[in-house]
Design an enzyme around this catalytic site. Structure first.
Site, short mmCIF file in Angstrom:
data_model
loop_
_atom_site.label_atom_id
_atom_site.label_comp_id
_atom_site.label_asym_id
_atom_site.label_seq_id
_atom_site.Cartn_x
_atom_site.Cartn_y
_atom_site.Cartn_z
N CYS A 50 -0.68 -16.72 -8.31
CA CYS A 50 -2.15 -16.71 -8.43
C CYS A 50 -2.64 -17.53 -9.62
CB CYS A 50 -2.66 -15.29 -8.52
SG CYS A 50 -2.26 -14.35 -7.04
N ASN A 63 -7.60 -12.92 -0.73
CA ASN A 63 -6.94 -13.53 -1.89
C ASN A 63 -6.06 -14.67 -1.38
OD1 ASN A 63 -5.10 -14.15 -3.93
ND2 ASN A 63 -4.87 -12.05 -4.62
N HIS A 103 -9.96 -16.09 -10.50
CA HIS A 103 -9.07 -16.03 -9.33
C HIS A 103 -9.52 -14.84 -8.49
CE1 HIS A 103 -5.83 -15.21 -6.72
NE2 HIS A 103 -5.43 -14.14 -7.40
C1 COA Z 1 -4.02 -2.75 -3.52
C2 COA Z 1 -5.17 -1.85 -3.91
C3 COA Z 1 -6.43 -2.29 -3.18
C4 COA Z 1 -4.81 -0.43 -3.46
O1 COA Z 1 -5.83 0.46 -3.85
P1 COA Z 1 -5.43 1.83 -4.52
O2 COA Z 1 -6.67 2.58 -4.75
O3 COA Z 1 -4.58 1.51 -5.70
O4 COA Z 1 -4.63 2.53 -3.36
P2 COA Z 1 -3.16 3.13 -3.39
O5 COA Z 1 -2.15 2.04 -3.37
O6 COA Z 1 -3.07 4.16 -4.46
O7 COA Z 1 -3.17 3.85 -1.99
C5 COA Z 1 -4.05 4.91 -1.72
C6 COA Z 1 -3.77 5.38 -0.31
O8 COA Z 1 -4.25 4.39 0.62
C7 COA Z 1 -3.20 4.04 1.52
N1 COA Z 1 -3.33 2.65 1.90
C8 COA Z 1 -2.73 1.55 1.37
N2 COA Z 1 -3.15 0.44 2.00
C9 COA Z 1 -4.02 0.83 2.94
C10 COA Z 1 -4.78 0.13 3.89
N3 COA Z 1 -4.74 -1.18 4.01
N4 COA Z 1 -5.60 0.85 4.69
C11 COA Z 1 -5.67 2.18 4.60
N5 COA Z 1 -4.97 2.89 3.71
C12 COA Z 1 -4.15 2.22 2.88
C13 COA Z 1 -1.93 4.32 0.76
O9 COA Z 1 -0.85 4.52 1.64
C14 COA Z 1 -2.30 5.55 0.00
O10 COA Z 1 -2.19 6.67 0.86
P3 COA Z 1 -1.66 8.10 0.31
O11 COA Z 1 -2.66 8.48 -0.74
O12 COA Z 1 -1.72 8.92 1.53
O13 COA Z 1 -0.31 7.82 -0.22
C15 COA Z 1 -5.43 -1.86 -5.42
O14 COA Z 1 -4.38 -1.21 -6.11
C16 COA Z 1 -5.57 -3.24 -5.96
O15 COA Z 1 -6.50 -3.93 -5.62
N6 COA Z 1 -4.68 -3.68 -6.84
C17 COA Z 1 -4.70 -5.03 -7.37
C18 COA Z 1 -4.15 -5.93 -6.34
C19 COA Z 1 -4.34 -7.36 -6.68
O16 COA Z 1 -5.32 -7.75 -7.24
N7 COA Z 1 -3.36 -8.16 -6.30
C20 COA Z 1 -3.40 -9.54 -6.48
C21 COA Z 1 -3.15 -9.87 -7.88
S1 COA Z 1 -3.17 -11.55 -8.06
#
Ligand code: COA
Length: 335
Positions: free
Chosen positions: A115, A292, A262
């Protein structure tokens, strides 16, 4: 002393739009979850047979940037190609661009900083221009994520976030003091390499090994992301590296006309916006449309902002990125 200015910008995204509802037909997810957590409504995916690849998309973006710069392909002295999703394991995308654009045998350098790839690439281009070695450098960020994502419920935490596309910029030598790329600042922290990674196939994970040793539920050739850990690090590093760039130029947040972060996650961009007390007009986001796109996200956003007249001559434009590695960086540009 030379500086480098951006003399042309272009982007290309595949026509095929994939909405959150489309994804919910492939995996257990839904529009509300995706929009609430990431801001993403849709993204573009290459369709098999549509002629797109990481390098062909890069070429399409590059041709637009080149035309706008009013230069020709023969004026380009260096190609820098940033991607985490090259067409082939090796060689990288740069040489393919050289061939497809029928360019002279100029050097082609591949940047692998995910990224942060575009900001790293801008920094490299800027150094070559500042030293007087090259006058015109083509910088491309391009990604074909859809070819390598786990499009089942198992991969939903990662697959809903990423999209395909390409952006390009031409950096050109200038002798105008105080204009163009004022500074770039780059960082890395390999201790967190595995928190956002794709481990195989690689020299650590050869394909035969993967097939024999890994049960279906633990496949290292799909990307892995520790989402919450990435989020927490991203908001800190974005802010740090923007401040570092501003301070190096005796500037403050009040001097920023346009921040192009980004496009990792809309929530991350909004957090950074609040930290620097910027208005909605001072931050450009398009993750809603494209997801992204990793190394392509900044050049696509920069091009769109410029096309919409949101970046004007004399504006202070800040580019900032954070991603896998971890790597992060900023570029401060006087337009
Ligand atoms: C990825 C992201 C959106 C996940 O959100 P979050 O609030 O952290 O969610 P979690 O990973 O804790 O998951 C919460 C729940 O949603 C579920 N879940 C994950 N992806 C899912 C999806 N696409 N749809 C529905 N549910 C989903 C998980 O399994 C979890 O379920 P559980 O509570 O039953 O275990 C978030 O962490 C994020 O944006 N992180 C930064 C990512 C990023 O910027 N990456 C690029 C960097 S360059």
């Amino acid at each position: 002393m030379y500086t480098s200015k951006i003399s042309g910008l272009g982007y290309y995204v595949p026509e095929n739009i994939v909405t959150n509802d489309d994804l919910s037909k492939l995996m257990d997810t839904n529009d509300e979850w995706i929009q609430e957590r990431t801001g993403i409504k849709e993204r573009r995916h290459i369709k098999k047979g549509d002629g797109n690849s990481t390098s062909t998309m890069g070429v399409k973006a590059a041709k637009i940037a080149l035309e706008r710069s009013k230069l020709t392909k023969d004026d380009i002295e260096l190609i820098i190609f940033a991607t985490l999703s090259p067409d082939m394991y090796f060689p990288g995308g740069g040489v393919r661009v050289q061939e497809m654009m029928d360019m002279k045998t100029v050097p082609a350098l591949d940047v692998r900083n995910q990224c942060s790839g575009f900001v790293y690439a801008i920094s490299v281009a800027d150094q070559f221009i500042k030293t007087g070695m090259y006058k015109n450098v083509l910088v491309i960020g391009s990604e074909n994520h859809s070819g390598g994502l786990d499009m089942t419920t198992r991969g939903r935490g990662v697959s809903v976030i990423f999209g395909d596309g390409a952006g390009a910029a031409i950096l050109t030598r200038s002798e105008e003091k105080g204009r163009g790329v004022l500074s770039t600042h780059l960082h890395s922290e390999g201790a967190h390499a595995k928190e956002l990674s794709l481990e195989g196939p690689s020299t650590e994970h050869w394909v035969p090994e993967i097939i024999s040793e890994n049960p279906q539920e633990n496949i290292p050739y799909y990307p892995y992301m520790n989402g919450q850990f990435v989020f927490k690090n991203a908001v800190v590093r974005f802010s740090e590296v923007i401040n570092e760039g501003l301070q190096a130029n005796n500037l403050s947040a009040a001097d920023i006309d346009m921040l192009i972060p980004h496009q990792a996650n809309l929530r991350i961009s909004q957090f950074v916006q609040r930290q620097f007390k910027l208005s909605d007009d001072q931050v450009y986001n398009n993750i809603q449309k494209y997801g992204n796109t990793t190394a392509a996200s900044i050049p696509i956003a920069l091009t769109e902002a410029w096309e919409q007249g949101k970046i004007k001559e004399g504006d202070l434009v800040v580019l900032a990125a954070f991603g896998s590695g971890f790597t992060w960086g900023s570029a401060i540009i006087k337009w």
